[in-house]
Design a protein around this motif. Structure first.
Motif, short mmCIF file in Angstrom:
data_model
loop_
_atom_site.label_atom_id
_atom_site.label_comp_id
_atom_site.label_asym_id
_atom_site.label_seq_id
_atom_site.Cartn_x
_atom_site.Cartn_y
_atom_site.Cartn_z
N LEU A 186 0.83 -1.21 0.00
CA LEU A 186 0.00 0.00 0.00
C LEU A 186 0.86 1.26 0.00
O LEU A 186 0.51 2.25 -0.63
CB LEU A 186 -0.93 0.00 1.21
CG LEU A 186 -2.23 -0.77 1.06
CD1 LEU A 186 -2.99 -0.79 2.37
CD2 LEU A 186 -3.10 -0.19 -0.03
N GLN B 176 2.00 1.72 -3.48
CA GLN B 176 0.89 2.08 -4.37
C GLN B 176 0.39 3.50 -4.07
O GLN B 176 0.07 4.25 -4.99
CB GLN B 176 -0.25 1.07 -4.17
CG GLN B 176 -1.38 1.22 -5.15
CD GLN B 176 -1.03 0.73 -6.54
OE1 GLN B 176 -0.11 -0.06 -6.72
NE2 GLN B 176 -1.74 1.22 -7.52
N PHE B 177 0.31 3.86 -2.78
CA PHE B 177 -0.18 5.18 -2.38
C PHE B 177 0.87 5.84 -1.49
O PHE B 177 0.83 5.72 -0.27
CB PHE B 177 -1.50 5.04 -1.60
CG PHE B 177 -2.59 4.38 -2.37
CD1 PHE B 177 -3.28 5.06 -3.34
CD2 PHE B 177 -2.94 3.06 -2.12
CE1 PHE B 177 -4.30 4.46 -4.06
CE2 PHE B 177 -3.94 2.44 -2.83
CZ PHE B 177 -4.62 3.14 -3.80
N LYS C 82 -3.95 9.66 1.53
CA LYS C 82 -4.66 8.83 0.55
C LYS C 82 -4.65 7.37 0.99
O LYS C 82 -5.66 6.66 0.85
CB LYS C 82 -4.00 8.99 -0.82
CG LYS C 82 -4.65 8.20 -1.92
CD LYS C 82 -6.04 8.70 -2.23
CE LYS C 82 -6.61 7.97 -3.42
NZ LYS C 82 -8.00 8.28 -3.63
N ARG C 83 -3.51 6.91 1.54
CA ARG C 83 -3.40 5.53 2.01
C ARG C 83 -4.39 5.27 3.15
O ARG C 83 -5.06 4.24 3.18
CB ARG C 83 -1.97 5.25 2.45
CG ARG C 83 -1.69 3.83 2.83
CD ARG C 83 -0.21 3.54 2.97
NE ARG C 83 0.47 4.40 3.92
CZ ARG C 83 1.48 5.21 3.61
NH1 ARG C 83 1.95 5.28 2.39
NH2 ARG C 83 2.05 5.94 4.54
N GLN D 79 -7.14 6.86 3.65
CA GLN D 79 -8.49 6.91 3.08
C GLN D 79 -8.85 5.56 2.45
O GLN D 79 -9.97 5.06 2.63
CB GLN D 79 -8.56 8.01 2.02
CG GLN D 79 -9.93 8.18 1.41
CD GLN D 79 -9.95 9.27 0.34
OE1 GLN D 79 -8.91 9.83 0.01
NE2 GLN D 79 -11.11 9.55 -0.19
N VAL D 80 -7.89 4.95 1.75
CA VAL D 80 -8.14 3.64 1.13
C VAL D 80 -8.36 2.59 2.21
O VAL D 80 -9.29 1.78 2.12
CB VAL D 80 -6.96 3.25 0.21
CG1 VAL D 80 -7.06 1.80 -0.23
CG2 VAL D 80 -6.91 4.17 -1.01
N LEU D 81 -7.53 2.59 3.25
CA LEU D 81 -7.70 1.64 4.35
C LEU D 81 -9.05 1.84 5.04
O LEU D 81 -9.73 0.88 5.39
CB LEU D 81 -6.56 1.76 5.35
CG LEU D 81 -5.24 1.13 4.95
CD1 LEU D 81 -4.16 1.47 5.96
CD2 LEU D 81 -5.38 -0.37 4.81
N THR E 209 -11.77 3.00 3.72
CA THR E 209 -12.81 2.52 2.83
C THR E 209 -12.93 0.99 2.89
O THR E 209 -14.03 0.45 2.94
CB THR E 209 -12.52 2.95 1.37
OG1 THR E 209 -12.40 4.37 1.34
CG2 THR E 209 -13.60 2.50 0.43
N ILE E 210 -11.79 0.31 2.93
CA ILE E 210 -11.79 -1.15 3.02
C ILE E 210 -12.41 -1.60 4.34
O ILE E 210 -13.26 -2.50 4.38
CB ILE E 210 -10.36 -1.70 2.85
CG1 ILE E 210 -9.87 -1.45 1.43
CG2 ILE E 210 -10.30 -3.18 3.18
CD1 ILE E 210 -8.39 -1.71 1.23
#
Length: 57
Positions: free
Chosen positions: A23, A26-27, A32-33, A35-37, A39-40
């Motif tokens: 991750l 990727q981010f 942003k990282r 935010q992705v975590l 969301t998951i």
């Protein structure tokens, strides 16, 4: 379905260091990282909540 969620959570816990590095690559942006975590995690909580709601319906 719930068995799949449990297996995925256990796998994510076991491989959290490599997943974190993946991750991070990727981010690179920390916000942003996160935010992705988030969301998951929210998706998992939503699925588990819907399964419990359907169970007690």
């Amino acid at each position: 379905m719930s068995h799949i969620v449990i297996v995925l959570l256990v796998a994510a816990f076991i491989f959290r260091k490599p997943l974190g590095k993946l991750l991070a690559r990727q981010f690179p942006n920390r916000a942003k990282r996160q935010q992705v975590l988030g969301t998951i995690i929210a998706a998992f909580v939503l699925v588990i909540g819907l399964r419990l709601l359907a169970l007690f319906w």
